[in-house]
Scaffold this motif. Structure first.
Motif, PDB file in Angstrom:
ATOM      1  N   ASP A  65     -60.702   8.163  34.839  1.00 37.10           N
ATOM      2  CA  ASP A  65     -60.265   7.157  33.874  1.00 37.10           C
ATOM      3  C   ASP A  65     -59.914   7.787  32.523  1.00 37.10           C
ATOM      4  O   ASP A  65     -60.783   8.214  31.772  1.00 37.10           O
ATOM      5  N   LYS A  66     -58.630   7.811  32.225  1.00 32.51           N
ATOM      6  CA  LYS A  66     -58.129   8.339  30.952  1.00 32.51           C
ATOM      7  C   LYS A  66     -57.627   7.223  30.044  1.00 32.51           C
ATOM      8  O   LYS A  66     -56.993   7.500  29.018  1.00 32.51           O
ATOM      9  N   THR A  67     -57.925   5.978  30.390  1.00 30.42           N
ATOM     10  CA  THR A  67     -57.288   4.865  29.680  1.00 30.42           C
ATOM     11  C   THR A  67     -57.791   4.690  28.246  1.00 30.42           C
ATOM     12  O   THR A  67     -57.092   4.090  27.431  1.00 30.42           O
TER      13      THR A  67
ATOM     14  N   ILE B 215     -59.761   0.296  29.848  1.00 29.03           N
ATOM     15  CA  ILE B 215     -58.811  -0.519  29.097  1.00 29.03           C
ATOM     16  C   ILE B 215     -58.761  -1.965  29.582  1.00 29.03           C
ATOM     17  O   ILE B 215     -58.252  -2.844  28.880  1.00 29.03           O
ATOM     18  N   ALA B 216     -59.293  -2.230  30.777  1.00 24.79           N
ATOM     19  CA  ALA B 216     -59.241  -3.589  31.330  1.00 24.79           C
ATOM     20  C   ALA B 216     -60.307  -4.501  30.747  1.00 24.79           C
ATOM     21  O   ALA B 216     -60.260  -5.723  30.956  1.00 24.79           O
ATOM     22  N   GLN B 217     -61.250  -3.943  30.014  1.00 19.19           N
ATOM     23  CA  GLN B 217     -62.304  -4.773  29.442  1.00 19.19           C
ATOM     24  C   GLN B 217     -61.731  -5.714  28.389  1.00 19.19           C
ATOM     25  O   GLN B 217     -60.740  -5.412  27.725  1.00 19.19           O
ATOM     26  N   GLN B 218     -62.379  -6.839  28.242  1.00 22.38           N
ATOM     27  CA  GLN B 218     -61.900  -7.935  27.408  1.00 22.38           C
ATOM     28  C   GLN B 218     -61.515  -7.488  25.996  1.00 22.38           C
ATOM     29  O   GLN B 218     -62.300  -6.843  25.301  1.00 22.38           O
ATOM     30  N   GLY B 219     -60.296  -7.845  25.590  1.00 26.08           N
ATOM     31  CA  GLY B 219     -59.862  -7.639  24.216  1.00 26.08           C
ATOM     32  C   GLY B 219     -59.314  -6.267  23.903  1.00 26.08           C
ATOM     33  O   GLY B 219     -58.897  -6.016  22.770  1.00 26.08           O
ATOM     34  N   ARG B 220     -59.277  -5.365  24.883  1.00 27.07           N
ATOM     35  CA  ARG B 220     -58.814  -4.013  24.581  1.00 27.07           C
ATOM     36  C   ARG B 220     -57.311  -3.840  24.710  1.00 27.07           C
ATOM     37  O   ARG B 220     -56.739  -2.922  24.146  1.00 27.07           O
ATOM     38  N   TRP B 221     -56.657  -4.724  25.450  1.00 28.61           N
ATOM     39  CA  TRP B 221     -55.206  -4.636  25.588  1.00 28.61           C
ATOM     40  C   TRP B 221     -54.642  -6.035  25.762  1.00 28.61           C
ATOM     41  O   TRP B 221     -55.221  -6.863  26.451  1.00 28.61           O
TER      42      TRP B 221
ATOM     43  N   SER C 188     -46.654  13.631  34.935  1.00 27.41           N
ATOM     44  CA  SER C 188     -45.941  12.534  35.592  1.00 27.41           C
ATOM     45  C   SER C 188     -46.861  11.359  35.898  1.00 27.41           C
ATOM     46  O   SER C 188     -46.456  10.198  35.796  1.00 27.41           O
ATOM     47  N   LEU C 189     -48.105  11.644  36.257  1.00 25.14           N
ATOM     48  CA  LEU C 189     -49.072  10.570  36.482  1.00 25.14           C
ATOM     49  C   LEU C 189     -49.352   9.829  35.178  1.00 25.14           C
ATOM     50  O   LEU C 189     -49.480   8.593  35.167  1.00 25.14           O
ATOM     51  N   LEU C 190     -49.433  10.549  34.073  1.00 21.40           N
ATOM     52  CA  LEU C 190     -49.629   9.912  32.774  1.00 21.40           C
ATOM     53  C   LEU C 190     -48.455   9.000  32.439  1.00 21.40           C
ATOM     54  O   LEU C 190     -48.650   7.862  31.980  1.00 21.40           O
ATOM     55  N   ILE C 191     -47.235   9.483  32.671  1.00 29.45           N
ATOM     56  CA  ILE C 191     -46.039   8.671  32.428  1.00 29.45           C
ATOM     57  C   ILE C 191     -46.085   7.405  33.268  1.00 29.45           C
ATOM     58  O   ILE C 191     -45.795   6.293  32.793  1.00 29.45           O
ATOM     59  N   SER C 192     -46.456   7.540  34.525  1.00 25.93           N
ATOM     60  CA  SER C 192     -46.539   6.392  35.429  1.00 25.93           C
ATOM     61  C   SER C 192     -47.598   5.398  34.970  1.00 25.93           C
ATOM     62  O   SER C 192     -47.415   4.183  35.075  1.00 25.93           O
ATOM     63  N   THR C 193     -48.713   5.899  34.440  1.00 25.29           N
ATOM     64  CA  THR C 193     -49.776   5.032  33.935  1.00 25.29           C
ATOM     65  C   THR C 193     -49.304   4.251  32.712  1.00 25.29           C
ATOM     66  O   THR C 193     -49.555   3.042  32.594  1.00 25.29           O
ATOM     67  N   LEU C 194     -48.592   4.923  31.818  1.00 25.62           N
ATOM     68  CA  LEU C 194     -48.027   4.246  30.649  1.00 25.62           C
ATOM     69  C   LEU C 194     -47.021   3.176  31.073  1.00 25.62           C
ATOM     70  O   LEU C 194     -46.986   2.091  30.492  1.00 25.62           O
ATOM     71  N   GLN C 195     -46.247   3.482  32.064  1.00 27.97           N
ATOM     72  CA  GLN C 195     -45.257   2.518  32.563  1.00 27.97           C
ATOM     73  C   GLN C 195     -45.939   1.253  33.075  1.00 27.97           C
ATOM     74  O   GLN C 195     -45.522   0.132  32.754  1.00 27.97           O
ATOM     75  N   ALA C 196     -47.006   1.410  33.852  1.00 30.63           N
ATOM     76  CA  ALA C 196     -47.739   0.252  34.379  1.00 30.63           C
ATOM     77  C   ALA C 196     -48.423  -0.521  33.253  1.00 30.63           C
ATOM     78  O   ALA C 196     -48.487  -1.758  33.275  1.00 30.63           O
ATOM     79  N   LEU C 197     -48.909   0.192  32.253  1.00 30.50           N
ATOM     80  CA  LEU C 197     -49.613  -0.443  31.139  1.00 30.50           C
ATOM     81  C   LEU C 197     -48.677  -1.328  30.329  1.00 30.50           C
ATOM     82  O   LEU C 197     -48.970  -2.512  30.081  1.00 30.50           O
ATOM     83  N   PHE C 198     -47.541  -0.791  29.913  1.00 33.16           N
ATOM     84  CA  PHE C 198     -46.608  -1.564  29.095  1.00 33.16           C
ATOM     85  C   PHE C 198     -45.926  -2.674  29.894  1.00 33.16           C
ATOM     86  O   PHE C 198     -45.464  -3.656  29.314  1.00 33.16           O
ATOM     87  N   ALA C 199     -45.878  -2.521  31.210  1.00 27.65           N
ATOM     88  CA  ALA C 199     -45.314  -3.573  32.050  1.00 27.65           C
ATOM     89  C   ALA C 199     -46.318  -4.691  32.301  1.00 27.65           C
ATOM     90  O   ALA C 199     -45.984  -5.698  32.925  1.00 27.65           O
ATOM     91  N   GLY C 200     -47.549  -4.501  31.827  1.00 29.68           N
ATOM     92  CA  GLY C 200     -48.567  -5.540  31.949  1.00 29.68           C
ATOM     93  C   GLY C 200     -49.148  -5.692  33.337  1.00 29.68           C
ATOM     94  O   GLY C 200     -49.605  -6.788  33.692  1.00 29.68           O
ATOM     95  N   GLN C 201     -49.190  -4.633  34.110  1.00 30.06           N
ATOM     96  CA  GLN C 201     -49.709  -4.696  35.476  1.00 30.06           C
ATOM     97  C   GLN C 201     -51.235  -4.569  35.468  1.00 30.06           C
ATOM     98  O   GLN C 201     -51.805  -3.578  35.915  1.00 30.06           O
ATOM     99  N   ARG C 202     -51.872  -5.608  34.980  1.00 28.43           N
ATOM    100  CA  ARG C 202     -53.315  -5.578  34.756  1.00 28.43           C
ATOM    101  C   ARG C 202     -54.099  -5.318  36.038  1.00 28.43           C
ATOM    102  O   ARG C 202     -55.149  -4.665  36.006  1.00 28.43           O
ATOM    103  N   GLN C 203     -53.616  -5.812  37.175  1.00 25.51           N
ATOM    104  CA  GLN C 203     -54.360  -5.676  38.423  1.00 25.51           C
ATOM    105  C   GLN C 203     -54.596  -4.218  38.786  1.00 25.51           C
ATOM    106  O   GLN C 203     -55.588  -3.895  39.471  1.00 25.51           O
ATOM    107  N   LEU C 204     -53.728  -3.333  38.335  1.00 21.26           N
ATOM    108  CA  LEU C 204     -53.892  -1.913  38.641  1.00 21.26           C
ATOM    109  C   LEU C 204     -55.001  -1.271  37.818  1.00 21.26           C
ATOM    110  O   LEU C 204     -55.505  -0.197  38.180  1.00 21.26           O
ATOM    111  N   PHE C 205     -55.394  -1.912  36.729  1.00 23.45           N
ATOM    112  CA  PHE C 205     -56.362  -1.323  35.804  1.00 23.45           C
ATOM    113  C   PHE C 205     -57.760  -1.923  35.929  1.00 23.45           C
ATOM    114  O   PHE C 205     -58.643  -1.589  35.128  1.00 23.45           O
ATOM    115  N   GLU C 206     -57.963  -2.792  36.906  1.00 23.01           N
ATOM    116  CA  GLU C 206     -59.275  -3.408  37.073  1.00 23.01           C
ATOM    117  C   GLU C 206     -60.357  -2.351  37.251  1.00 23.01           C
ATOM    118  O   GLU C 206     -60.209  -1.415  38.035  1.00 23.01           O
TER     119      GLU C 206
END
Length: 323
Positions: free
Chosen positions: A85-87, A134-140, A112-130
């Motif tokens: 977990d690098k979030t 960063i998925a904890q309440q109020g952090r994003w 490349s994995l970091l780039i892919s993680t940023l892509q999922a984060l800004f796209a709002g793909q919360r289910q991937l971060f459960e």
């Protein structure tokens, strides 16, 4: 297979080097044969070595797959692979209202994995971060999604400047199609023009995110291979300089810009004028953004290390020291 998992009664495990080589081969093929192996062992007839078979099944099924060669964050998470977990560090980069960063690391270091993680984060793909920090309440703010443009220079033809320009233009046309802009932008224009128009149109609703992976691949592929290849690298640099020049004029329209590469951008002179690109390559705060710390190794790979220690007939500490 028994040569890998089996143990001898006299305690002779062979050389550590040989066993580690066996383990590396095991890790590289682990995901491919894990399930078939378990099914085969479970269906095997009972015999005197049944307890050993059962131990193999338990050991294999208890290990999460290793993310060998996986560069997609979504594929890694959906595959149930080990993810360090690098979030929290990623959050410190992405939380500001604006951000433009550059990160230099060697190839196969996790960029490349970091780039892919940023892509999922800004796209709002919360289910991937459960389950991640960063998925904890109020952090994003998962409701605030941004259009993401991802440019992977290793996937673009770059044998010569003409091929590079055509490849960049084709990539940008695909990006425009992805965001339903193919009818809003003049398609038949230079790659730089396509990038400029893509940013202009996307920012009308929400400021876009631009992620450029291995920005210098069209250069480093040709350096060190003689004068002819060096001339190609110099010609490719001119194409890249024109393409990246768009970023200076459009920087105010971008929510977030992240660029990775092998070489320091200041030494390549293709980002002329982009003074707001923050080089975090040697910044202490982001030293652990890629790679594993000792604590992460012992925490996230604890079960794997335990299995390795048992295979090599080593104590836990000796195994860690050997690694």
């Amino acid at each position: 297979m028994w040569g890998l998992f089996g143990t001898t009664h006299d305690g002779d495990t062979g050389s550590i080097r040989q066993k580690i080589l066996q383990l590396e081969l095991f890790c590289n093929s682990y995901n491919a044969w894990r399930q078939p192996l378990c099914e085969s062992l479970a269906a095997a007839p009972a015999c005197g070595c049944y307890p050993v078979w059962r131990c193999v099944i338990v050991a294999v099924m208890s290990l999460k797959p290793l993310p060998v060669g996986i560069q997609s964050f979504a594929d890694l998470i959906k595959g149930g692979c080990v993810y360090v977990d690098k979030t929290e560090r990623i959050h410190s980069l992405a939380q500001a209202a604006k951000g433009a960063y550059f990160l230099s690391r060697p190839r196969r270091f996790g960029k490349s994995l970091l780039i892919s993680t940023l892509q999922a984060l800004f796209a709002g793909q919360r289910q991937l971060f459960e389950g991640l920090w960063i998925a904890q309440q109020g952090r994003w703010d998962w409701q605030r999604q941004h259009p993401v443009m991802h440019i992977d220079m290793t996937q673009i033809p770059r044998a010569n400047p003409q091929e590079l320009e055509q490849g960049l233009a084709h990539w940008m046309r695909e990006v425009l199609k992805e965001h339903q802009l193919q009818n809003s932008v003049q398609i038949e224009q230079s790659a730089a023009g396509l990038l400029r128009d893509a940013i202009r149109y996307l920012c009308k609703e929400t400021p876009p995110v631009l992620l450029i992976d291995e920005y210098d691949a069209p250069l480093v592929d040709h350096v060190g291979h003689g004068k002819e290849r060096l001339a190609i690298a110099q010609a490719n640099r001119a194409v890249l300089k024109e393409f990246y020049s768009v970023l200076k004029a459009q920087s105010s329209n971008l929510r977030f810009l992240f660029v990775t590469g092998v070489s320091k951008f200041a030494h390549v002179s293709i980002f002329s004028g982009l003074s707001n690109l923050d080089d975090i390559s040697m910044t202490q705060d982001y030293a652990t953004l890629l790679g594993y710390t000792q604590q992460e190794l012992e925490t996230y790979f604890a079960t794997h290390i335990k299995q390795l220690a048992a295979q090599l007939a080593l104590s836990h500490q000796h195994c860690l020291d050997t690694i």
